[in-house]
Design a protein around this motif. Structure first.
Motif, PDB file in Angstrom:
ATOM      1  N   ILE A  40       0.870  -1.182   0.000  1.00 24.25           N
ATOM      2  CA  ILE A  40       0.000   0.000   0.000  1.00 24.25           C
ATOM      3  C   ILE A  40       0.901   1.224   0.000  1.00 24.25           C
ATOM      4  O   ILE A  40       1.634   1.469   0.966  1.00 24.25           O
ATOM      5  CB  ILE A  40      -0.905   0.013   1.251  1.00 24.25           C
ATOM      6  CG1 ILE A  40      -1.751  -1.266   1.300  1.00 24.25           C
ATOM      7  CG2 ILE A  40      -1.769   1.275   1.267  1.00 24.25           C
ATOM      8  CD1 ILE A  40      -2.389  -1.518   2.658  1.00 24.25           C
ATOM      9  N   VAL A  41       0.853   1.996  -1.086  1.00 22.69           N
ATOM     10  CA  VAL A  41       1.704   3.170  -1.227  1.00 22.69           C
ATOM     11  C   VAL A  41       0.796   4.384  -1.318  1.00 22.69           C
ATOM     12  O   VAL A  41       0.150   4.622  -2.338  1.00 22.69           O
ATOM     13  CB  VAL A  41       2.608   3.082  -2.477  1.00 22.69           C
ATOM     14  CG1 VAL A  41       3.599   4.237  -2.502  1.00 22.69           C
ATOM     15  CG2 VAL A  41       3.325   1.734  -2.540  1.00 22.69           C
ATOM     16  N   ASP A  42       0.723   5.142  -0.213  1.00 18.99           N
ATOM     17  CA  ASP A  42      -0.165   6.308  -0.152  1.00 18.99           C
ATOM     18  C   ASP A  42       0.381   7.272   0.892  1.00 18.99           C
ATOM     19  O   ASP A  42       0.726   6.852   1.999  1.00 18.99           O
ATOM     20  CB  ASP A  42      -1.585   5.867   0.230  1.00 18.99           C
ATOM     21  CG  ASP A  42      -2.632   6.907  -0.119  1.00 18.99           C
ATOM     22  OD1 ASP A  42      -2.486   8.072   0.322  1.00 18.99           O
ATOM     23  OD2 ASP A  42      -3.584   6.560  -0.819  1.00 18.99           O
ATOM     24  N   SER A  87       5.669   6.809   1.482  1.00 18.01           N
ATOM     25  CA  SER A  87       6.270   7.516   0.355  1.00 18.01           C
ATOM     26  C   SER A  87       6.676   6.529  -0.734  1.00 18.01           C
ATOM     27  O   SER A  87       6.944   5.348  -0.467  1.00 18.01           O
ATOM     28  CB  SER A  87       7.515   8.296   0.808  1.00 18.01           C
ATOM     29  OG  SER A  87       8.593   7.412   1.089  1.00 18.01           O
ATOM     30  N   ALA A  88       6.726   7.041  -1.933  1.00 15.41           N
ATOM     31  CA  ALA A  88       7.151   6.223  -3.063  1.00 15.41           C
ATOM     32  C   ALA A  88       8.605   5.795  -2.893  1.00 15.41           C
ATOM     33  O   ALA A  88       8.962   4.665  -3.213  1.00 15.41           O
ATOM     34  CB  ALA A  88       6.981   7.016  -4.357  1.00 15.41           C
ATOM     35  N   LEU A 113      -1.503   1.574  -5.375  1.00 12.97           N
ATOM     36  CA  LEU A 113      -0.669   2.753  -5.573  1.00 12.97           C
ATOM     37  C   LEU A 113      -1.481   4.021  -5.754  1.00 12.97           C
ATOM     38  O   LEU A 113      -2.262   4.136  -6.704  1.00 12.97           O
ATOM     39  CB  LEU A 113       0.216   2.529  -6.809  1.00 12.97           C
ATOM     40  CG  LEU A 113       1.162   3.635  -7.221  1.00 12.97           C
ATOM     41  CD1 LEU A 113       2.206   3.905  -6.137  1.00 12.97           C
ATOM     42  CD2 LEU A 113       1.844   3.264  -8.540  1.00 12.97           C
ATOM     43  N   ASP A 114      -1.266   4.979  -4.842  1.00 11.26           N
ATOM     44  CA  ASP A 114      -1.875   6.301  -4.982  1.00 11.26           C
ATOM     45  C   ASP A 114      -1.205   7.021  -6.146  1.00 11.26           C
ATOM     46  O   ASP A 114       0.012   6.947  -6.320  1.00 11.26           O
ATOM     47  CB  ASP A 114      -1.679   7.083  -3.684  1.00 11.26           C
ATOM     48  CG  ASP A 114      -2.359   8.444  -3.694  1.00 11.26           C
ATOM     49  OD1 ASP A 114      -3.274   8.667  -4.508  1.00 11.26           O
ATOM     50  OD2 ASP A 114      -1.978   9.300  -2.866  1.00 11.26           O
ATOM     51  N   ILE A 115      -1.979   7.705  -6.940  1.00  8.43           N
ATOM     52  CA  ILE A 115      -1.457   8.375  -8.127  1.00  8.43           C
ATOM     53  C   ILE A 115      -0.911   9.770  -7.828  1.00  8.43           C
ATOM     54  O   ILE A 115       0.055  10.207  -8.420  1.00  8.43           O
ATOM     55  CB  ILE A 115      -2.559   8.452  -9.213  1.00  8.43           C
ATOM     56  CG1 ILE A 115      -2.906   7.042  -9.674  1.00  8.43           C
ATOM     57  CG2 ILE A 115      -2.141   9.308 -10.397  1.00  8.43           C
ATOM     58  CD1 ILE A 115      -1.739   6.252 -10.206  1.00  8.43           C
ATOM     59  N   THR A 116      -1.537  10.475  -6.888  1.00  7.24           N
ATOM     60  CA  THR A 116      -1.130  11.851  -6.622  1.00  7.24           C
ATOM     61  C   THR A 116      -0.454  11.955  -5.259  1.00  7.24           C
ATOM     62  O   THR A 116      -1.106  12.170  -4.247  1.00  7.24           O
ATOM     63  CB  THR A 116      -2.339  12.802  -6.691  1.00  7.24           C
ATOM     64  OG1 THR A 116      -3.367  12.295  -5.834  1.00  7.24           O
ATOM     65  CG2 THR A 116      -2.876  12.917  -8.103  1.00  7.24           C
ATOM     66  N   MET A 117       0.860  11.796  -5.269  1.00  6.91           N
ATOM     67  CA  MET A 117       1.670  11.923  -4.059  1.00  6.91           C
ATOM     68  C   MET A 117       2.722  13.005  -4.282  1.00  6.91           C
ATOM     69  O   MET A 117       3.118  13.250  -5.418  1.00  6.91           O
ATOM     70  CB  MET A 117       2.365  10.596  -3.740  1.00  6.91           C
ATOM     71  CG  MET A 117       1.427   9.463  -3.396  1.00  6.91           C
ATOM     72  SD  MET A 117       2.309   7.945  -2.957  1.00  6.91           S
ATOM     73  CE  MET A 117       2.999   7.460  -4.542  1.00  6.91           C
ATOM     74  N   MET A 128       7.018  12.209  -5.817  1.00 10.32           N
ATOM     75  CA  MET A 128       7.003  11.261  -6.918  1.00 10.32           C
ATOM     76  C   MET A 128       5.564  10.783  -7.121  1.00 10.32           C
ATOM     77  O   MET A 128       4.953  10.262  -6.198  1.00 10.32           O
ATOM     78  CB  MET A 128       7.910  10.068  -6.602  1.00 10.32           C
ATOM     79  CG  MET A 128       8.084   9.131  -7.763  1.00 10.32           C
ATOM     80  SD  MET A 128       9.154   7.694  -7.378  1.00 10.32           S
ATOM     81  CE  MET A 128      10.687   8.483  -6.971  1.00 10.32           C
ATOM     82  N   THR A 129       5.040  10.960  -8.311  1.00  9.86           N
ATOM     83  CA  THR A 129       3.659  10.548  -8.592  1.00  9.86           C
ATOM     84  C   THR A 129       3.581   9.039  -8.810  1.00  9.86           C
ATOM     85  O   THR A 129       4.602   8.375  -9.045  1.00  9.86           O
ATOM     86  CB  THR A 129       3.129  11.246  -9.855  1.00  9.86           C
ATOM     87  OG1 THR A 129       3.874  10.774 -10.985  1.00  9.86           O
ATOM     88  CG2 THR A 129       3.211  12.757  -9.743  1.00  9.86           C
TER      89      THR A 129
END
Length: 130
Positions: free
Chosen positions: A13-15, A40-41, A58-62, A65-66
């Motif tokens: 989980i990346v968010d 974090s990515a 994967l979250d797209i808007t971080m 790093m997107t």
């Protein structure tokens, strides 16, 4: 010998949103998955390895790093884990960008729990069936 269908899947989980990350991790544990959460990515990319019965949420808007940049880095490293992209930003450009980099699915936040669990089962099972 334990078959693929009975092994627990790992869900990365990346968010960057702590509340979202914790909610996803709770849902994963309650559903029999093994969550591994990253804020974090960069942290995720430092630890991720290719492994069976694993997928990435994967979250797209971080910041920094997107999600699509993360996908590009995974592709550069030849890590082909199935990715489910999630984002509050839901437009055709974002969907097309994530698809072009290999995301298997795109779900809009807030994500329906059952839709997410179905998506995880689908991507994990589709890779295991190869």
């Amino acid at each position: 010998m334990v078959g693929w269908a009975t092994k627990t899947a790992i869900v990365h989980i990346v968010d960057d949103d702590r509340d979202v990350r914790q909610a996803f991790a709770r849902l994963m544990r309650a559903s029999g998955f093994e969550p591994r959460a990253y804020d974090s990515a960069e942290e995720f990319l430092a630890e991720v390895r290719e492994s069976p019965r694993t997928c990435i949420l994967l979250d797209i808007t971080m910041p920094n790093m997107t999600g699509p940049q993360v996908l590009a880095r995974l592709n550069e490293r030849d890590i082909r884990l199935p990715v489910i992209a999630v984002s509050a930003r839901d437009d055709e450009e974002t969907r097309a960008w994530t698809r072009s980099l290999g995301a298997r699915m795109f779900l809009r936040k807030p994500v329906d729990d059952q839709a997410l669990l179905d998506a995880i089962n689908w991507v994990v099972d589709s890779v295991a069936a190869r």
